[in-house]
Design an enzyme around this catalytic site. Structure first.
Site, PDB file in Angstrom:
ATOM      1  N   LYS A  14      53.964  75.634  41.303  1.00 32.86           N
ATOM      2  CA  LYS A  14      54.373  75.999  42.660  1.00 32.86           C
ATOM      3  C   LYS A  14      54.602  74.769  43.544  1.00 32.86           C
ATOM      4  CE  LYS A  14      50.536  77.505  44.919  1.00 32.86           C
ATOM      5  NZ  LYS A  14      50.234  76.623  46.034  1.00 32.86           N
ATOM      6  N   ARG A  89      46.981  83.512  51.609  1.00 33.78           N
ATOM      7  CA  ARG A  89      46.354  83.779  50.318  1.00 33.78           C
ATOM      8  C   ARG A  89      45.520  85.050  50.345  1.00 33.78           C
ATOM      9  NH1 ARG A  89      46.431  78.084  48.458  1.00 33.78           N
ATOM     10  NH2 ARG A  89      45.344  77.908  46.500  1.00 33.78           N
ATOM     11  N   ARG A 128      46.218  68.659  33.615  1.00 36.21           N
ATOM     12  CA  ARG A 128      46.392  68.002  34.915  1.00 36.21           C
ATOM     13  C   ARG A 128      45.112  67.280  35.344  1.00 36.21           C
ATOM     14  NH1 ARG A 128      48.171  71.495  40.109  1.00 36.21           N
ATOM     15  NH2 ARG A 128      45.968  71.955  40.359  1.00 36.21           N
ATOM     16  N   ARG A 134      41.765  65.642  39.643  1.00 35.91           N
ATOM     17  CA  ARG A 134      41.397  66.481  40.780  1.00 35.91           C
ATOM     18  C   ARG A 134      40.042  67.117  40.543  1.00 35.91           C
ATOM     19  NH1 ARG A 134      46.128  70.263  43.282  1.00 35.91           N
ATOM     20  NH2 ARG A 134      44.364  71.694  43.420  1.00 35.91           N
ATOM     21  N   ARG A 145      39.241  80.036  40.548  1.00 38.03           N
ATOM     22  CA  ARG A 145      40.428  80.038  41.409  1.00 38.03           C
ATOM     23  C   ARG A 145      41.424  81.110  40.971  1.00 38.03           C
ATOM     24  NH1 ARG A 145      42.660  74.468  40.892  1.00 38.03           N
ATOM     25  NH2 ARG A 145      43.961  74.846  42.691  1.00 38.03           N
TER      26      ARG A 145
HETATM   27  P1  AMP Z   1      46.276  74.529  46.403  1.00 41.88           P
HETATM   28  O1  AMP Z   1      46.719  73.121  46.300  1.00 41.88           O
HETATM   29  O2  AMP Z   1      47.285  75.412  47.118  1.00 41.88           O
HETATM   30  O3  AMP Z   1      45.858  75.108  45.081  1.00 41.88           O
HETATM   31  O4  AMP Z   1      44.972  74.552  47.332  1.00 41.88           O
HETATM   32  C1  AMP Z   1      43.820  73.786  46.999  1.00 41.88           C
HETATM   33  C2  AMP Z   1      42.603  74.296  47.748  1.00 41.88           C
HETATM   34  O5  AMP Z   1      42.827  74.231  49.176  1.00 41.88           O
HETATM   35  C3  AMP Z   1      42.250  75.757  47.489  1.00 41.88           C
HETATM   36  O6  AMP Z   1      41.498  75.948  46.304  1.00 41.88           O
HETATM   37  C4  AMP Z   1      41.451  76.089  48.740  1.00 41.88           C
HETATM   38  O7  AMP Z   1      40.145  75.532  48.696  1.00 41.88           O
HETATM   39  C5  AMP Z   1      42.222  75.344  49.832  1.00 41.88           C
HETATM   40  N1  AMP Z   1      43.307  76.185  50.402  1.00 41.88           N
HETATM   41  C6  AMP Z   1      44.648  75.977  50.305  1.00 41.88           C
HETATM   42  N2  AMP Z   1      45.323  76.943  50.935  1.00 41.88           N
HETATM   43  C7  AMP Z   1      44.399  77.800  51.458  1.00 41.88           C
HETATM   44  C8  AMP Z   1      44.456  79.015  52.211  1.00 41.88           C
HETATM   45  N3  AMP Z   1      45.628  79.563  52.539  1.00 41.88           N
HETATM   46  N4  AMP Z   1      43.287  79.592  52.543  1.00 41.88           N
HETATM   47  C9  AMP Z   1      42.107  79.064  52.208  1.00 41.88           C
HETATM   48  N5  AMP Z   1      41.972  77.944  51.479  1.00 41.88           N
HETATM   49  C10 AMP Z   1      43.101  77.305  51.102  1.00 41.88           C
END
Ligand code: AMP
Length: 196
Positions: A14, A89, A128, A134, A145
């Site tokens: 994504k 989300r 990754r 990460r 997740r």
């Molecule tokens: P991502 O890179 O989109 O997978 O986001 C990494 C982390 O950021 C997630 O596992 C959450 O801890 C936090 N995060 C990102 N977007 C959101 C959201 N819309 N609501 C809550 N936490 C978020």
């Protein structure tokens, strides 16, 4: 004018697609995950507050996330469109986004979903983690997740489908093919909606 969302499980590609699409469409990409990681790297108060959630793969509380998105969407560069990546989300964030957009007089044009099955996701994310290091890419955190994605974000996808905004692209195809499919899908949804 293009106002888009991109939704997909962790490891669906994504982020990569969001970068390519925002570049090709000439609109800013807004990734909540990237924003949190930048805050974390800079050890800002928001970053320090978000750290435990990011590390455990949990969602940062919505009032923090929504305030951050609201502030970003009020900036001038989003006037002609944006690609929001990683938000909303949950159904409650979806409602928050409805309010934010209403307050700035906008609606969404289309929502892109990238689909990839779970085993492939675990394989990709473990790879990754070795490359990027990460902290949220261990197998237990990955599975957590994904569960959150199924339970919390699944209903968000269903809601946008009901609104006629959703199109899905197979995220296991070649990167170029996914981008091409996404661009085609965006046009299809937009054409369908202007014809309504
Ligand atoms: P991502 O890179 O989109 O997978 O986001 C990494 C982390 O950021 C997630 O596992 C959450 O801890 C936090 N995060 C990102 N977007 C959101 C959201 N819309 N609501 C809550 N936490 C978020």
């Amino acid at each position: 004018m293009t106002r888009l969302l991109i939704i997909g499980p962790p490891g669906s590609g994504k982020g990569t697609q969001a970068h390519r699409l925002s570049e090709q469409l000439g609109i800013p990409g807004i990734s909540t995950g990237d924003m949190f990681r930048t805050h974390l790297a800079g050890q800002t108060p928001l970053g320090i507050e978000a750290e435990e959630y990011l590390d455990s793969g949990n969602l940062v509380p919505s009032h923090i996330t929504t305030a951050m998105v609201q502030e970003r969407l009020r900036q001038q560069d989003t006037k002609n469109g944006f690609l929001l990546d990683g938000y909303p989300r949950t159904l409650s964030q979806l409602e928050d986004l409805d309010h934010i957009l209403k307050s700035i007089g906008h609606t969404l044009d289309a929502v892109l979903e990238i689909t990839v099955d779970e085993d492939e996701i675990v394989r990709r994310l473990l790879l990754r983690s070795r490359i990027e290091g990460r902290s949220d890419d261990t197998e237990a955190v990955i599975r957590h997740r994904m569960q959150l994605y199924r339970e919390e974000t699944g209903p968000v996808v269903a809601q946008y489908a009901q609104r006629g905004l959703l199109f899905s692209v197979d995220g296991t195809a070649e990167v170029d093919q996914v981008t091409a499919g996404a661009l085609k899908g965006i046009e299809t949804v937009r054409t369908r909606r202007t014809a309504l």
